[in-house]
Scaffold this motif. Structure first.
Motif, PDB file in Angstrom:
ATOM      1  N   CYS A 160     -12.442   0.984 -15.654  1.00 35.91           N
ATOM      2  CA  CYS A 160     -11.089   0.462 -15.798  1.00 35.91           C
ATOM      3  C   CYS A 160     -10.906  -0.173 -17.170  1.00 35.91           C
ATOM      4  O   CYS A 160     -11.842  -0.241 -17.972  1.00 35.91           O
ATOM      5  CB  CYS A 160     -10.815  -0.574 -14.712  1.00 35.91           C
ATOM      6  SG  CYS A 160     -11.845  -2.077 -14.835  1.00 35.91           S
TER       7      CYS A 160
ATOM      8  N   ILE B 270     -11.206   1.820  -3.801  1.00 37.10           N
ATOM      9  CA  ILE B 270     -10.627   1.987  -5.140  1.00 37.10           C
ATOM     10  C   ILE B 270     -11.615   2.641  -6.098  1.00 37.10           C
ATOM     11  O   ILE B 270     -11.240   3.520  -6.883  1.00 37.10           O
ATOM     12  CB  ILE B 270     -10.176   0.619  -5.688  1.00 37.10           C
ATOM     13  CG1 ILE B 270      -8.940   0.125  -4.914  1.00 37.10           C
ATOM     14  CG2 ILE B 270      -9.871   0.690  -7.185  1.00 37.10           C
ATOM     15  CD1 ILE B 270      -8.516  -1.293  -5.266  1.00 37.10           C
ATOM     16  N   ARG B 271     -12.890   2.239  -6.064  1.00 35.09           N
ATOM     17  CA  ARG B 271     -13.869   2.691  -7.073  1.00 35.09           C
ATOM     18  C   ARG B 271     -13.924   4.214  -7.246  1.00 35.09           C
ATOM     19  O   ARG B 271     -13.881   4.694  -8.376  1.00 35.09           O
ATOM     20  CB  ARG B 271     -15.268   2.180  -6.716  1.00 35.09           C
ATOM     21  CG  ARG B 271     -15.496   0.718  -7.000  1.00 35.09           C
ATOM     22  CD  ARG B 271     -16.957   0.342  -6.784  1.00 35.09           C
ATOM     23  NE  ARG B 271     -17.076  -1.106  -6.733  1.00 35.09           N
ATOM     24  CZ  ARG B 271     -17.222  -1.791  -5.607  1.00 35.09           C
ATOM     25  NH1 ARG B 271     -17.299  -1.155  -4.439  1.00 35.09           N
ATOM     26  NH2 ARG B 271     -17.316  -3.100  -5.638  1.00 35.09           N
TER      27      ARG B 271
ATOM     28  N   TYR C  11      -6.094  -2.191  -0.661  1.00 37.04           N
ATOM     29  CA  TYR C  11      -7.246  -1.302  -0.628  1.00 37.04           C
ATOM     30  C   TYR C  11      -8.499  -2.055  -1.062  1.00 37.04           C
ATOM     31  O   TYR C  11      -8.467  -2.822  -2.027  1.00 37.04           O
ATOM     32  CB  TYR C  11      -7.042  -0.104  -1.550  1.00 37.04           C
ATOM     33  CG  TYR C  11      -5.944   0.827  -1.111  1.00 37.04           C
ATOM     34  CD1 TYR C  11      -6.108   1.649   0.012  1.00 37.04           C
ATOM     35  CD2 TYR C  11      -4.749   0.898  -1.809  1.00 37.04           C
ATOM     36  CE1 TYR C  11      -5.105   2.512   0.414  1.00 37.04           C
ATOM     37  CE2 TYR C  11      -3.724   1.752  -1.408  1.00 37.04           C
ATOM     38  CZ  TYR C  11      -3.908   2.553  -0.290  1.00 37.04           C
ATOM     39  OH  TYR C  11      -2.905   3.403   0.105  1.00 37.04           O
TER      40      TYR C  11
ATOM     41  N   GLU D 144      -0.691   2.892  -5.617  1.00 35.99           N
ATOM     42  CA  GLU D 144      -1.943   3.613  -5.379  1.00 35.99           C
ATOM     43  C   GLU D 144      -3.155   2.701  -5.332  1.00 35.99           C
ATOM     44  O   GLU D 144      -4.121   2.958  -4.614  1.00 35.99           O
ATOM     45  CB  GLU D 144      -2.135   4.672  -6.467  1.00 35.99           C
ATOM     46  CG  GLU D 144      -3.315   5.581  -6.243  1.00 35.99           C
ATOM     47  CD  GLU D 144      -3.391   6.704  -7.260  1.00 35.99           C
ATOM     48  OE1 GLU D 144      -4.280   7.562  -7.120  1.00 35.99           O
ATOM     49  OE2 GLU D 144      -2.574   6.717  -8.212  1.00 35.99           O
ATOM     50  N   TYR D 145      -3.121   1.609  -6.100  1.00 32.56           N
ATOM     51  CA  TYR D 145      -4.253   0.685  -6.149  1.00 32.56           C
ATOM     52  C   TYR D 145      -3.837  -0.701  -5.663  1.00 32.56           C
ATOM     53  O   TYR D 145      -4.226  -1.724  -6.217  1.00 32.56           O
ATOM     54  CB  TYR D 145      -4.830   0.623  -7.561  1.00 32.56           C
ATOM     55  CG  TYR D 145      -5.179   1.980  -8.123  1.00 32.56           C
ATOM     56  CD1 TYR D 145      -6.114   2.801  -7.498  1.00 32.56           C
ATOM     57  CD2 TYR D 145      -4.541   2.473  -9.260  1.00 32.56           C
ATOM     58  CE1 TYR D 145      -6.423   4.064  -8.000  1.00 32.56           C
ATOM     59  CE2 TYR D 145      -4.845   3.718  -9.772  1.00 32.56           C
ATOM     60  CZ  TYR D 145      -5.787   4.513  -9.137  1.00 32.56           C
ATOM     61  OH  TYR D 145      -6.079   5.750  -9.647  1.00 32.56           O
TER      62      TYR D 145
ATOM     63  N   TYR E 212     -10.340   5.450  -8.817  1.00 32.55           N
ATOM     64  CA  TYR E 212      -9.576   4.769  -9.860  1.00 32.55           C
ATOM     65  C   TYR E 212      -9.652   5.557 -11.162  1.00 32.55           C
ATOM     66  O   TYR E 212     -10.727   5.945 -11.603  1.00 32.55           O
ATOM     67  CB  TYR E 212     -10.086   3.336 -10.089  1.00 32.55           C
ATOM     68  CG  TYR E 212      -9.132   2.518 -10.949  1.00 32.55           C
ATOM     69  CD1 TYR E 212      -8.081   1.822 -10.369  1.00 32.55           C
ATOM     70  CD2 TYR E 212      -9.259   2.480 -12.337  1.00 32.55           C
ATOM     71  CE1 TYR E 212      -7.188   1.095 -11.136  1.00 32.55           C
ATOM     72  CE2 TYR E 212      -8.368   1.758 -13.110  1.00 32.55           C
ATOM     73  CZ  TYR E 212      -7.338   1.066 -12.507  1.00 32.55           C
ATOM     74  OH  TYR E 212      -6.449   0.355 -13.282  1.00 32.55           O
TER      75      TYR E 212
ATOM     76  N   ARG F 167      -7.685  -7.634  -6.661  1.00 32.45           N
ATOM     77  CA  ARG F 167      -8.643  -7.288  -5.612  1.00 32.45           C
ATOM     78  C   ARG F 167     -10.057  -7.661  -6.050  1.00 32.45           C
ATOM     79  O   ARG F 167     -10.880  -8.104  -5.230  1.00 32.45           O
ATOM     80  CB  ARG F 167      -8.578  -5.796  -5.286  1.00 32.45           C
ATOM     81  CG  ARG F 167      -9.481  -5.397  -4.110  1.00 32.45           C
ATOM     82  CD  ARG F 167      -8.914  -5.837  -2.770  1.00 32.45           C
ATOM     83  NE  ARG F 167      -9.928  -5.833  -1.712  1.00 32.45           N
ATOM     84  CZ  ARG F 167      -9.645  -5.839  -0.411  1.00 32.45           C
ATOM     85  NH1 ARG F 167      -8.385  -5.842  -0.013  1.00 32.45           N
ATOM     86  NH2 ARG F 167     -10.598  -5.874   0.489  1.00 32.45           N
TER      87      ARG F 167
ATOM     88  N   ALA G  85      -5.247  -4.166  -8.701  1.00 31.36           N
ATOM     89  CA  ALA G  85      -6.688  -3.868  -8.661  1.00 31.36           C
ATOM     90  C   ALA G  85      -7.501  -5.032  -9.213  1.00 31.36           C
ATOM     91  O   ALA G  85      -8.566  -5.374  -8.680  1.00 31.36           O
ATOM     92  CB  ALA G  85      -6.980  -2.589  -9.443  1.00 31.36           C
TER      93      ALA G  85
ATOM     94  N   ASP H 189      -0.896  -0.465 -11.869  1.00 34.00           N
ATOM     95  CA  ASP H 189      -2.262  -0.128 -11.466  1.00 34.00           C
ATOM     96  C   ASP H 189      -3.216  -1.297 -11.698  1.00 34.00           C
ATOM     97  O   ASP H 189      -4.062  -1.606 -10.855  1.00 34.00           O
ATOM     98  CB  ASP H 189      -2.764   1.082 -12.253  1.00 34.00           C
ATOM     99  CG  ASP H 189      -2.051   2.374 -11.863  1.00 34.00           C
ATOM    100  OD1 ASP H 189      -1.415   2.416 -10.792  1.00 34.00           O
ATOM    101  OD2 ASP H 189      -2.116   3.340 -12.648  1.00 34.00           O
TER     102      ASP H 189
ATOM    103  N   LYS I 153       0.810  -1.213   0.000  1.00 35.37           N
ATOM    104  CA  LYS I 153       0.000   0.000   0.000  1.00 35.37           C
ATOM    105  C   LYS I 153       0.850   1.272   0.000  1.00 35.37           C
ATOM    106  O   LYS I 153       0.462   2.280  -0.585  1.00 35.37           O
ATOM    107  CB  LYS I 153      -0.931   0.010   1.219  1.00 35.37           C
ATOM    108  CG  LYS I 153      -2.039  -1.021   1.155  1.00 35.37           C
ATOM    109  CD  LYS I 153      -2.883  -1.041   2.413  1.00 35.37           C
ATOM    110  CE  LYS I 153      -3.775   0.172   2.535  1.00 35.37           C
ATOM    111  NZ  LYS I 153      -4.716   0.053   3.685  1.00 35.37           N
TER     112      LYS I 153
END
Length: 261
Positions: free
Chosen positions: A218, A179-180, A174, A169-170, A183, A198, A195, A191, A165
């Motif tokens: 995304c 994130i939503r 997280y 950044e993503y 992002y 996740r 994500a 990136d 983390k």
């Protein structure tokens, strides 16, 4: 088959790559909802790498040979020039193209070291930036871990160790709720990979994995290709999704044959 999970993720994710409605009801929209679904360069290169490995053929030659058959599949600018040009040298990319094409490596190789070495090789022909190589290795390793029966928490901890983390950044550290809202559409490995993983981590089956992708503005086809193989291996299939029917509908004969070798 992780590679089938990656291809399906690409096909379904392509619906919202550039045209995701701001008010998309991602929890309830049909999983196959519009005529923008279809395979992209993610699938083309994923299957090219599978063919090269199974045929013990040169990676670059195989990627170029197959890639040129699909000039309109959505290649990025530099990669398109690499495919269509005469010089095929790596160009220090950290783009997510290295991660979206590596699914078969994680599926095929049983030995951990051999798997990671081959994942790096598939990246380095173009994406030889450290983040480009890392994206491929992490993706293949997550698939390998899922296939070997590792827990979701073990996969999470591995990805977190690669994308902590404090540096990313993503990071997978997280939540999607975090994130939503922030992002920003990105084509980078650093990136996209954490994500996308996740999206897998917060899923309960392949369908909820894809819906998690739909929930983010995304590079959704590539998110699907990156983590789709992990989801397929972990959940041992696709639940109620007619994966075989969808894949057969959208792939042409040549790509379908490679997929099912």
């Amino acid at each position: 088959m992780a590679i089938k999970g990656a291809v399906l993720g690409d096909i379904l994710g392509a619906q919202y790559e550039f045209v995701r409605p701001a008010d998309l009801d991602w929890k309830n929209v049909p999983i196959l909802a519009n005529n923008r679904a279809g395979f992209t360069d993610d699938t083309v290169m994923t299957l090219a790498i599978k063919k090269a490995i199974l045929d013990n053929a040169d990676l670059v030659k195989t990627m170029v040979e197959i890639g040129r058959k699909y000039p309109d599949s959505g290649y990025g600018g530099r990669f398109g020039k690499w495919i269509m040009g005469e010089k095929h040298m790596p160009y220090n990319s950290w783009g997510n193209g290295s991660a979206m094409r590596v699914a078969f490596v994680g599926e095929y190789f049983g030995d951990y070291k051999e798997m990671q070495e081959m994942a790096a090789k598939t990246a380095e022909v173009t994406h030889n930036h450290p983040e480009g190589v890392k994206g491929a290795v992490v993706t293949a390793t997550c698939i390998w871990m899922a296939k070997q029966g590792k827990t979701k928490e073990e996969i999470y901890e591995y990805v977190l160790s690669e994308y902590p983390k404090e540096d990313y950044e993503y990071s997978i550290g997280y939540s999607l709720d975090e994130i939503r809202p922030r992002y920003i559409w990105s084509e980078s490995c650093q990136d996209s990979v954490p994500a996308a993983m996740r999206c897998f981590y917060e899923s309960s089956d392949y369908e909820t994995f894809m819906r998690n992708i739909y929930s983010i503005h995304c590079d959704s086809d590539t998110f699907g290709a990156i983590a789709g193989g992990v989801a397929e291996e972990y959940y041992k299939g696709f639940g109620d999704i007619d994966a075989d029917g969808i894949i057969k509908l959208y792939l042409d004969k040549d790509l379908y044959e490679i997929l099912n070798r």
